[in-house]
Every structure is written in structure tokens, then in C-alpha cells.
Write a protein that holds these residues in place. Structure first.
Motif, PDB file in Angstrom:
ATOM      1  N   LYS A   1       0.833  -1.202   0.000  1.00 62.20           N
ATOM      2  CA  LYS A   1       0.000   0.000   0.000  1.00 62.20           C
ATOM      3  C   LYS A   1       0.866   1.250   0.000  1.00 62.20           C
ATOM      4  CE  LYS A   1      -3.344   2.478   2.882  1.00 62.20           C
ATOM      5  NZ  LYS A   1      -4.096   2.444   4.168  1.00 62.20           N
ATOM      6  N   ARG A   2       1.901   1.248   0.828  1.00 62.71           N
ATOM      7  CA  ARG A   2       2.813   2.384   0.874  1.00 62.71           C
ATOM      8  C   ARG A   2       3.563   2.534  -0.445  1.00 62.71           C
ATOM      9  NH1 ARG A   2       3.554   7.383   2.415  1.00 62.71           N
ATOM     10  NH2 ARG A   2       5.736   7.882   2.918  1.00 62.71           N
ATOM     11  N   GLN A   3       3.958   1.429  -1.039  1.00 60.45           N
ATOM     12  CA  GLN A   3       4.659   1.478  -2.318  1.00 60.45           C
ATOM     13  C   GLN A   3       3.772   2.057  -3.416  1.00 60.45           C
ATOM     14  OE1 GLN A   3       6.051  -2.495  -3.069  1.00 60.45           O
ATOM     15  NE2 GLN A   3       7.798  -2.320  -1.673  1.00 60.45           N
ATOM     16  N   ALA A   4       2.489   1.689  -3.410  1.00 58.05           N
ATOM     17  CA  ALA A   4       1.561   2.226  -4.410  1.00 58.05           C
ATOM     18  C   ALA A   4       1.401   3.737  -4.257  1.00 58.05           C
ATOM     19  CB  ALA A   4       0.211   1.528  -4.297  1.00 58.05           C
ATOM     20  N   GLU A   5       1.342   4.211  -3.019  1.00 55.87           N
ATOM     21  CA  GLU A   5       1.214   5.652  -2.786  1.00 55.87           C
ATOM     22  C   GLU A   5       2.468   6.393  -3.249  1.00 55.87           C
ATOM     23  OE1 GLU A   5       0.477   5.833   1.354  1.00 55.87           O
ATOM     24  OE2 GLU A   5      -1.647   5.264   1.205  1.00 55.87           O
ATOM     25  N   LEU A   6       3.635   5.838  -2.935  1.00 53.08           N
ATOM     26  CA  LEU A   6       4.883   6.473  -3.358  1.00 53.08           C
ATOM     27  C   LEU A   6       5.035   6.434  -4.871  1.00 53.08           C
ATOM     28  CD1 LEU A   6       7.316   5.111  -0.615  1.00 53.08           C
ATOM     29  CD2 LEU A   6       6.333   7.408  -0.771  1.00 53.08           C
ATOM     30  N   ALA A   7       4.612   5.337  -5.502  1.00 55.39           N
ATOM     31  CA  ALA A   7       4.698   5.229  -6.959  1.00 55.39           C
ATOM     32  C   ALA A   7       3.799   6.256  -7.635  1.00 55.39           C
ATOM     33  CB  ALA A   7       4.337   3.823  -7.398  1.00 55.39           C
TER      34      ALA A   7
END
Length: 306
Positions: free
Chosen positions: A227-233
Motif C-alpha cells: 500500500k505504501r509502495q503504491a502511494e509512493l509510486a
């Protein structure tokens, strides 16, 4: 069901990757048009066109690769659904995953109540207990009623022997037969084996519970990370798009080079692909958690026809 969900998302991802490749090719061609205009105006050297043409060739190659991946994903989904592989299908949704917050303790309680593998382990314990009861019953004393209607004969059929009492004959007998096993190890062995099997299955429950707890915690932690990776991406893709727009303005003002613009175009394409992969991976992780908890049918509102 989970395989179908994953295959459908793979089709969506392939479609979006095809769109990203098409947009990148369009930007490369637009850049080539801008370069030709700048060359015609004498503000850019003719040799700079080579960089733009090279970028167009690379984007055409990536577009062909993306189209091939889309066809593969389409056929994989049709095969899984047992549908005619010539059927024209297109996923109308865009890649998306609702933000979810999962409590590991609550998830573990749900898994203990619904997870198929764990429930099968519990059923195995019940079967082992029944087998132990049967083995113990085999060691009990045997008391049988025997009867006969002939001298020195015995019948297991008591009812037929009783019917013979109505006759005039007197050569009948009724009695009890008691069998008390003494020192027969062969009769004790099944109970010993059943006891060992029960203990083993009880130990398997503890092992299965620990394994399930570990899987739930790992899955929940993976969901938070994805989830955090999707937000950063998503943020990285927005910044890459803004950076490219600014660089195009600088190019038209003569304060940038073709190489810089092509580099930023490649960075934007990579950022878009990274965001797409992150969103799909996050959505698949949620589906894998449903499968682990045994709640896939509930989440997708699927009822099983008995």
C-alpha cells in the motif's frame, strides 16, 4: 476464484501497459515534430533529430512487446474461464485497489474459523478420536446370546430358534457366550496405534495454528508495505510528469537538449509502469489474504450451489 481474479487483473495490467506504451510513442513523435520545427527555425541542429528518431524506434518496439503481453493475458483468462479463445474481450476497469487497514488479530480469528486447511486439520482430530473409540471398543468383553433347536447345535439366529419352541420338539437350547481376551497383544495394538495417531493429529493442530498465524502476519505486513509502495509510486509518477512538462518548455526556449527531454520521457514511462505494477500487486495481495482467511466467496458475494 482467486486464479480468475488474478488472471483478470493481469489482463487489466497488460491493457494499461499497452496504453502507457502508446502514450510514450505519441510523446516521442510529438517531440520529433517539435525538433523538426526547431531545426526549420534554425534553433536546433539537424543532428539532434537522430535522438528523437531513436526514441520513436524504441517506443515502437516496446509497443509491440506490450501488445504481445496483452494477447497472452487475454488468452490466459479465456482459457481459465473455458471460453472461446476467439472471443473479443476487453477489461473496462482501470487498475485500482481500495485502501484497506487489516488488524492482524482479527484476521487470525477469521482464519481460524474459516481457513480450509486448518479446518481439515480439526476434522482429522475428530476422525482420530472416533478411531480410538472404535479400537477401545474392540478390546471390551464379548457377550453373545446363542440358541439352537438341535441337540449340540447353536444358532446365531435367535429369532428362528425361538420360533422352534412352538413345535413339539424339545432338543433346543439358549445360552450366553462370554469371550474375555487375556494376554492378547494383537487386540491391544489397534488401540495403541489409534492413541498415537490421535496425539499426532493434536500436535498437527498446534503446528497448523502457528503456521497460519505466521502466514496471516506476513500477509498483513506485505499488504501495508505494498500500500505504501503504491502511494509512493503515484507520487513519483506525478513528479515525473511535471518534470517532463517543464523540460519541454525549456526545450522550446532553447534551454534544454533533446537528450534531457528523452530521458525525462523514459523516466515518466518507467514511473507509470511502476505505479501500475504497485497497484496491481497491492490488489492481488488483498485477494491472497481473502484466500488465506477463507473469505474469498464472501468478499465477492459468491454463493455455492449445493
Amino acid at each position: 476464484v482467486t486464479q480468475t481474479i488474478t488472471a483478470y487483473r493481469a489482463l487489466i495490467q497488460a491493457q494499461e501497459q499497452l496504453r502507457i506504451a502508446g502514450e510514450s510513442l505519441r510523446r516521442a513523435r510529438d517531440l520529433a515534430g517539435v525538433n523538426q520545427a526547431l531545426v526549420a527555425a534554425g534553433r536546433l541542429a539537424q543532428v539532434e533529430l537522430i535522438q528523437a528518431e531513436t526514441s520513436i524506434a524504441q517506443q515502437e518496439l516496446q509497443l509491440a512487446s506490450a501488445e504481445n503481453a496483452w494477447r497472452q493475458a487475454r488468452l490466459a483468462l479465456l482459457t481459465l474461464l473455458a471460453v472461446d479463445q476467439g472471443a473479443p474481450i476487453w477489461a473496462v476497469e482501470r487498475p485500482a485497489a481500495e485502501s484497506a487497514r487489516v488488524d492482524p488479530r482479527a484476521a487470525l480469528e477469521v482464519a481460524l474459523a474459516n481457513q480450509p486447511d486448518y479446518l481439515r486439520t480439526l476434522l482429522g482430530v475428530e476422525v482420530a478420536r472416533i478411531n480410538l473409540d472404535v479400537a477401545r471398543n474392540q478390546r471390551l468383553w464379548e457377550v453373545n446370546v446363542v440358541a439352537g433347536n438341535a441337540l449340540g447345535a447353536q444358532r446365531a439366529d435367535v429369532f428362528r430358534s425361538v420360533e422352534a419352541l412352538t413345535g413339539a420338539r424339545s432338543d433346543f437350547n439358549v445360552g450366553l457366550q462370554v469371550n474375555i481376551p487375556l494376554g492378547q497383544i494383537a487386540r491391544e495394538q489397534p488401540e495403541v496405534n489409534a492413541s498415537i495417531a490421535l496425539r499426532q493429529t493434536e500436535l498437527q493442530i498446534a503446528t497448523a495454528r502457528d503456521r497460519l498465524r505466521q502466514q496471516v502476519e506476513d500477509n498483513v505486513r506485505s499488504i501495508d508495505t505494498l500500500k505504501r509502495q503504491a502511494e509512493l509510486a503515484r507520487r513519483a509518477r506525478e513528479l515525473a510528469a511535471t518534470q517532463l512538462e517543464l523540460e519541454l518548455v525549456k526545450l522550446q526556449a532553447g534551454r534544454s537538449s533533446n537528450f534531457q527531454v528523452v530521458s525525462f520521457q523514459g523516466a515518466l514511462q518507467s514511473a507509470e509502469s511502476a505505479e501500475l505494477s504497485a497497484v496491481v500487486a497491492y490488489a492481488n495481495a488483498l485477494s491472497q489474504l481473502d484466500q488465506l482467511l477463507g473469505t474469498t466467496l464472501d468478499t465477492w458475494q459468491i454463493s455455492v450451489n449445493d
